[in-house]
Design an enzyme around this catalytic site. Structure first.
Site, PDB file in Angstrom:
ATOM      1  N   SER A 186      22.789  31.009  -8.606  1.00 46.89           N
ATOM      2  CA  SER A 186      21.664  30.436  -7.892  1.00 46.89           C
ATOM      3  C   SER A 186      21.822  30.800  -6.420  1.00 46.89           C
ATOM      4  O   SER A 186      22.861  30.551  -5.820  1.00 46.89           O
ATOM      5  CB  SER A 186      21.662  28.921  -8.080  1.00 46.89           C
ATOM      6  OG  SER A 186      20.882  28.333  -7.073  1.00 46.89           O
ATOM      7  N   ASP A 216      11.668  28.418 -11.540  1.00 47.20           N
ATOM      8  CA  ASP A 216      11.405  26.967 -11.456  1.00 47.20           C
ATOM      9  C   ASP A 216      10.033  26.656 -10.871  1.00 47.20           C
ATOM     10  O   ASP A 216       9.271  25.889 -11.453  1.00 47.20           O
ATOM     11  CB  ASP A 216      12.450  26.283 -10.554  1.00 47.20           C
ATOM     12  CG  ASP A 216      13.809  26.185 -11.222  1.00 47.20           C
ATOM     13  OD1 ASP A 216      13.881  26.264 -12.462  1.00 47.20           O
ATOM     14  OD2 ASP A 216      14.804  26.032 -10.484  1.00 47.20           O
ATOM     15  N   ARG A 242      15.584  23.770   5.363  1.00 44.78           N
ATOM     16  CA  ARG A 242      14.784  22.768   4.634  1.00 44.78           C
ATOM     17  C   ARG A 242      13.846  21.982   5.527  1.00 44.78           C
ATOM     18  O   ARG A 242      12.672  21.836   5.207  1.00 44.78           O
ATOM     19  CB  ARG A 242      15.685  21.825   3.810  1.00 44.78           C
ATOM     20  CG  ARG A 242      16.414  22.467   2.623  1.00 44.78           C
ATOM     21  CD  ARG A 242      15.713  23.634   2.064  1.00 44.78           C
ATOM     22  NE  ARG A 242      16.240  24.156   0.822  1.00 44.78           N
ATOM     23  CZ  ARG A 242      16.119  25.412   0.433  1.00 44.78           C
ATOM     24  NH1 ARG A 242      15.513  26.296   1.216  1.00 44.78           N
ATOM     25  NH2 ARG A 242      16.581  25.814  -0.728  1.00 44.78           N
ATOM     26  N   ASP A 296      19.227  19.711  -1.419  1.00 44.47           N
ATOM     27  CA  ASP A 296      17.935  20.181  -0.909  1.00 44.47           C
ATOM     28  C   ASP A 296      16.798  19.199  -1.163  1.00 44.47           C
ATOM     29  O   ASP A 296      15.920  19.031  -0.323  1.00 44.47           O
ATOM     30  CB  ASP A 296      17.605  21.550  -1.512  1.00 44.47           C
ATOM     31  CG  ASP A 296      18.493  22.646  -0.935  1.00 44.47           C
ATOM     32  OD1 ASP A 296      18.966  22.466   0.204  1.00 44.47           O
ATOM     33  OD2 ASP A 296      18.725  23.659  -1.617  1.00 44.47           O
TER      34      ASP A 296
HETATM   35  N1  ARG Z   1      25.239  23.703  -1.089  1.00 44.74           N
HETATM   36  C1  ARG Z   1      24.441  24.262  -0.068  1.00 44.74           C
HETATM   37  C2  ARG Z   1      23.669  23.181   0.624  1.00 44.74           C
HETATM   38  O1  ARG Z   1      23.541  22.123   0.103  1.00 44.74           O
HETATM   39  C3  ARG Z   1      23.576  25.371  -0.557  1.00 44.74           C
HETATM   40  C4  ARG Z   1      22.460  25.013  -1.450  1.00 44.74           C
HETATM   41  C5  ARG Z   1      21.885  26.260  -1.982  1.00 44.74           C
HETATM   42  N2  ARG Z   1      20.668  26.074  -2.670  1.00 44.74           N
HETATM   43  C6  ARG Z   1      20.303  26.876  -3.661  1.00 44.74           C
HETATM   44  N3  ARG Z   1      19.153  26.679  -4.178  1.00 44.74           N
HETATM   45  N4  ARG Z   1      21.085  27.816  -4.146  1.00 44.74           N
HETATM   46  O2  ARG Z   1      23.188  23.392   1.706  1.00 44.74           O
END
Ligand code: ARG
Length: 393
Positions: free
Chosen positions: A174, A14, A93, A122
């Site tokens: 992912s 990405d 983040r 995110d």
């Molecule tokens: N669902 C989790 C969160 O919102 C994990 C997100 C994981 N991100 C990823 N790019 N795989 O914190």
């Protein structure tokens, strides 16, 4: 003058496509890579970013800041989202976004960008942090906007634009990883009834391959922060790394959840946080020894709120700041040592001691030496129950 954008770059498909996408639209791209302990080969990614058209690559080691100012604050708060997520991704983040903002300011860039999709949490965490720290920066989210709807379209774009990337094998999931843990989603996991195979897990052993004997560990806390592992003083980063190995080998730290995302959908998530779970368990055990009942119960409610704030991207907010002050006030008592037994996926507390212990053996004992005056109980109960005497409901 070219429009300058600092892009949070992971080295994956990405964000590699994003570099080119910006270049094709006349932007000067600076790729920003934050090291939060994900174990990436930054040299390889650096080359890749430059080959793809970035004018500069920044690698920022945020590991100790991440642990000290983010992970350990959440640990002191006992923050856990919906009973199973130790917030590894969510905590990373704001620290990455903070680094991104500082880089943009240093580079005098007007734009920052990230590679998050429009369906996840995110994007919210990145953008709310940028908005809080520097509202003059414009935020771009190419993955949310571009016409490349599927992974194969992105691969096609990468091929057509000579973007160097491993496109051969299809990624099954992912994944986001850092020092505190890993988040795994999508692919086959989208069926909530599907049991993830052992190959899904990366930081923890399956029960069948764990050692037959338990592994005992001792964690010492000062002011709510772990400072020694098995008697050896360590900084936070090393302690987490060491402990993650031990707990991971004992199969500790897995969770499989259906979780409520901020954007309104439920999603299936697999998490592993071996050090996180061990420290969370030990920290709570120590608190149960040193905090009085009212403070502890109130703090439990704060923990829920704190976890929500982290999950919702509300790190840099007055409420989160105020809660940190409350939590820090409680942590002055949280000194001592906890002994854990790690065995075949279980993490159990087997011992705790503290100079601030409120446990009084002479009050608790049923043996000789009991100092508890049982005659006082009668009057206590009389008054405690008074409002309800004869009261029908
Ligand atoms: N669902 C989790 C969160 O919102 C994990 C997100 C994981 N991100 C990823 N790019 N795989 O914190």
């Amino acid at each position: 003058m070219a429009k300058k954008v600092v892009l949070a770059y992971s080295g994956g498909l990405d964000t590699s496509v994003a570099i080119k996408w910006f270049v094709n639209r006349g932007y000067e791209v600076i790729a920003y890579m934050a090291d939060v302990g994900q174990g990436s080969d930054f040299e390889v990614y650096k080359k890749r970013a430059l080959q793809t058209g970035a004018v500069k690559v920044i690698v920022d080691d945020l590991k100790s800041e991440f642990v000290k100012d983010f992970v350990f604050k959440a640990l002191k708060a006992d923050a856990i989202y919906e009973g199973g997520y130790l917030l590894a991704t969510a905590l990373s983040r704001p620290v990455i976004a903070k680094g991104l903002v500082k880089a943009a300011q240093r580079e005098k860039a007007g734009f920052v960008a990230h590679g998050c999709t429009g369906k996840g949490n995110d994007q919210v965490r990145f953008e709310v942090t940028v908005m809080a720290l520097d509202p003059s920066l414009k935020i771009l989210a190419p993955v949310r906007e571009w016409e490349l709807k599927t992974r194969s379209e992105e691969i096609e774009y990468a091929k057509n634009n000579n973007i160097p990337i491993d496109t051969t094998k299809k990624k099954p999931y992912s994944i986001d990883v850092n020092l505190w843990g890993i988040s795994i989603e999508s692919g086959k996991l989208e069926d909530p009834y599907y049991e993830p195979g052992e190959d899904t897990y990366q930081l923890t052993k399956g029960i069948d391959s764990c050692a037959a004997k338990p592994c005992y560990i001792e964690v010492e806390f000062r002011g709510g922060i772990p400072v020694r592992l098995n008697g050896i003083a360590m900084n936070g980063v090393s302690l987490i790394r060491k402990l993650a190995k031990m707990a991971g080998n004992a199969g500790v730290g897995r969770s499989d959840m259906i979780e409520n995302r901020l954007v309104g959908i439920k999603s299936r998530e697999i998490y592993e946080a071996p050090a996180g779970l061990a420290l969370y368990t030990a920290h709570k055990a120590l608190e149960s020894l040193v905090l009085d009942r009212e403070l502890m119960h109130y703090k439990d409610a704060v923990a829920l709120k704190y976890a929500e704030l982290v999950y919702y991207g509300l790190w840099y907010t007055p409420l989160k700041n105020a809660l940190d002050k409350f939590i820090d006030e409680t942590q002055k008592y949280v000194n001592g040592t906890v002994r854990l037994k790690l065995h075949k996926g279980n993490c159990s507390v087997v011992g705790r001691k503290s100079p601030n212990s409120l446990y009084k053996k002479d009050l608790a004992t049923y043996e000789k030496g009991d100092k508890f005056d049982q005659s006082l109980a009668k009057g206590f109960i009389e008054l405690w129950g008074l409002p309800y005497k004869g009261r029908r409901i």
